[in-house]
Write a protein that holds these residues in place. Sequence first.
Motif, PDB file in Angstrom:
ATOM      1  N   VAL A 181       6.509   3.472   4.707  1.00  0.00           N
ATOM      2  CA  VAL A 181       5.302   2.845   5.245  1.00  0.00           C
ATOM      3  C   VAL A 181       4.663   3.752   6.290  1.00  0.00           C
ATOM      4  O   VAL A 181       3.443   3.970   6.296  1.00  0.00           O
ATOM      5  N   LEU A 182       5.488   4.331   7.192  1.00  0.00           N
ATOM      6  CA  LEU A 182       4.955   5.226   8.212  1.00  0.00           C
ATOM      7  C   LEU A 182       4.363   6.492   7.582  1.00  0.00           C
ATOM      8  O   LEU A 182       3.300   6.971   7.997  1.00  0.00           O
ATOM      9  N   SER A 219      -3.601   7.682   6.318  1.00  0.00           N
ATOM     10  CA  SER A 219      -4.629   6.650   6.343  1.00  0.00           C
ATOM     11  C   SER A 219      -6.002   7.273   6.587  1.00  0.00           C
ATOM     12  O   SER A 219      -6.131   8.340   7.187  1.00  0.00           O
ATOM     13  N   LYS A 271      -8.049   5.968   8.550  1.00  0.00           N
ATOM     14  CA  LYS A 271      -8.361   5.659   9.938  1.00  0.00           C
ATOM     15  C   LYS A 271      -7.552   6.571  10.868  1.00  0.00           C
ATOM     16  O   LYS A 271      -6.331   6.611  10.792  1.00  0.00           O
ATOM     17  N   THR A 288       0.809  -1.229   0.000  1.00  0.00           N
ATOM     18  CA  THR A 288       0.000   0.000   0.000  1.00  0.00           C
ATOM     19  C   THR A 288       0.839   1.275   0.000  1.00  0.00           C
ATOM     20  O   THR A 288       0.420   2.285   0.504  1.00  0.00           O
ATOM     21  N   THR A 317      -4.844   4.902  13.082  1.00  0.00           N
ATOM     22  CA  THR A 317      -3.652   4.547  12.308  1.00  0.00           C
ATOM     23  C   THR A 317      -2.771   5.765  12.093  1.00  0.00           C
ATOM     24  O   THR A 317      -1.543   5.697  12.223  1.00  0.00           O
ATOM     25  N   ARG A 318      -3.394   6.902  11.792  1.00  0.00           N
ATOM     26  CA  ARG A 318      -2.630   8.142  11.573  1.00  0.00           C
ATOM     27  C   ARG A 318      -1.895   8.555  12.849  1.00  0.00           C
ATOM     28  O   ARG A 318      -0.712   8.903  12.819  1.00  0.00           O
ATOM     29  N   GLN A 347      -0.991   6.735  15.432  1.00  0.00           N
ATOM     30  CA  GLN A 347       0.081   5.803  15.764  1.00  0.00           C
ATOM     31  C   GLN A 347       1.285   6.011  14.860  1.00  0.00           C
ATOM     32  O   GLN A 347       2.434   5.943  15.305  1.00  0.00           O
ATOM     33  N   ALA A 348       1.031   6.278  13.579  1.00  0.00           N
ATOM     34  CA  ALA A 348       2.125   6.491  12.632  1.00  0.00           C
ATOM     35  C   ALA A 348       2.930   7.732  12.987  1.00  0.00           C
ATOM     36  O   ALA A 348       4.166   7.730  12.923  1.00  0.00           O
ATOM     37  N   LYS A 400       3.110   6.786   4.648  1.00  0.00           N
ATOM     38  CA  LYS A 400       1.846   6.415   4.009  1.00  0.00           C
ATOM     39  C   LYS A 400       0.745   6.262   5.047  1.00  0.00           C
ATOM     40  O   LYS A 400      -0.389   6.697   4.847  1.00  0.00           O
ATOM     41  N   ARG A 401       1.099   5.691   6.199  1.00  0.00           N
ATOM     42  CA  ARG A 401       0.097   5.477   7.245  1.00  0.00           C
ATOM     43  C   ARG A 401      -0.378   6.798   7.851  1.00  0.00           C
ATOM     44  O   ARG A 401      -1.482   6.877   8.381  1.00  0.00           O
ATOM     45  N   THR A 402       0.451   7.854   7.793  1.00  0.00           N
ATOM     46  CA  THR A 402       0.013   9.154   8.323  1.00  0.00           C
ATOM     47  C   THR A 402      -1.135   9.737   7.519  1.00  0.00           C
ATOM     48  O   THR A 402      -1.801  10.670   7.977  1.00  0.00           O
TER      49      THR A 402
END
Length: 651
Positions: A130-131, A137, A139, A54, A142-143, A145-146, A133-135
Amino acid sequence: MSGAALRLIRCPSGVKKVLQWKNIKNIAKVTGAVILGGCIFITYEVEAVSKAVTIDTSAILQEKYKSYIYLHATRSEKENLATELTQKTRRELHKAARRFLEISSRLFFESLDEHFSRVDADPHELALWVLLKRTQSAKKDTRLQAVQELAENHHWHDYQYRTAAQFIDLRTAVGLARTPQVDLRFFLRTPTLPDLEDGLSLEDELRQLLGSLPQSEVDKCVQYFTSLALRESTQSMAAQRGGLWSFGGNGLPYAQSLTSVPSEKVESFCLQALVQHSKVQSHCDHIVANGGLQLLQRVYHLRKNSLKIQRNIVRIIGNLALSENIHQAIAQSGWVSVLADMMQSPHVIQASHAARALANLDREVLEEKYQDGIYILHPQTRGNQPINADVLFIHGILGAAFKTWRQKDRPMLEEEKDVEGRDNYAECWPKSWLAADCPHLRVLSVEYDSHLSDWMAKCPVENQRKSLAHRSQELLKKLKLAGVGERPLVWVAHSMGGLLVKKMLLDASEDPDMHGLLQNTKGILFYSVPHHGTSMAEYSVHARYLLFPSVEVRELCKDSPALRNLNENFVNMAKEKEFKVLSFAETQPTNIGPMIKMLVVPTQSANLGIGELIEVDVDHLNICKPEKKNSFLYKRSLQFICEALKSFISH
């Protein structure tokens, strides 16, 4: 043995004659070695690449090329050739890995992420991407935590920090800035500011900005100053005008004319006027549209050594941040990096001003907004600690949100002996001590304009007189916006601040929208509050050469009907609501002028009539300033707060 070899073994007899067993054996060995080696490399690459599911690879490829500008080493031709071969080999292995995963996805009836088919990033870079990208998200958890993991990892290379700075959005940048001790390389540097127009100085630029703003809805004193500032220039002298006047309640000496004082003082006057404009929401858009954000950046960096000027500038940014439509402009002007840097200042006041501005920018985790004069002392950063209750500090006459609550100043000789004590000096004990002892509390401090004298506080034009009733309504609106009243609450007040607390609670009882504030009040701590007035007010009336009575001072006169009604109504309400009350009373006289000492609030005036009353061997100014963390004054205050909120906090 490979499938190809098996097929060769089973081929027609004519072919067997051509391919002898020896040849077949050699082919099988070579094929097996190639396949085995390929499987090992593919397995390694699959394992590395599989972590990157992703990822938006268009961003990776673009940012990867950007990152090259941070590499300074010059390679030899051999090294370049080796690197090129390595990259080509890796690319081929990535293709093989993708092909393998495509086959696997068909076998297990699982779709392959469309972004993954174009991944071309080094394994050590994948964790960062990956982090990132998760920022973004969909959700929220998820953001969050990233962002936390991004800030907690300190092993990134310099070019990775800078590449990340180009990738992160406003939401992520603000989250990082509100993370304790974040690496400042995560933030883009302040954009290069355009040169000043020929012949113009910063003073002139500030005057022009003030002149471009509407004059409606601002204090008459600000209107007066703006008209004066526009009439003057750095090349001309205005008619002499004497007196003392200020903006925002911090008395600044006003010289004979603006141009006869150092430029830093003129800038300070202009900034105080801009603070008042920035409180008016309709004026904020004008400030931004007329280049105010960039101009403030220029002044901020020019006056690095002036903490007061920097605080006023960040105060303006905090006011502008109340308007969400301005957030992007604030970020594009480089203010997030400035605020992140200021958050790490060793000066409590600087850090708290930055914390307020960032809190107003952080719409990801906060619903509350902090208007001018409402400062969050704890928690100033994002954290995992749940906040179960609030403690609100309100200063008195001539007080302030921070200096009122500092640790008691010690004599110089004693301070020199106690090196450890000097290093641990608390500029604001609610932030340094209370927050550490009760981490589940939100600690707020309120600042409002209060003066002993109209003459010291007002400009040379008639200004609105702010009574206790006016201040109560003004503060109630600000506290509601900050979410005060939604949690259990303890009030802590010094001097006239206690009268203001009583007035606000009485006003809240008559306003259906403020009933939460009243119902959630669990306790009130009074430090030398003149419930029955003070002779100091009468003294100032008779000594006009020393002090001229302001509205607040006149309201403090002994046996004032308004003061008596306020106290009676509050006591009745406090008994009905069963508020916990603790009052401290001073017993030492206070220096109020040359050769003049007096007991500002005698014990009988500090006695509310309900709750516990404790006399302390200190003067009026130091009764709210504990000498040490283990002193009786602090320990008893802490005990009261914990007892009032024992059902809601763990300690």
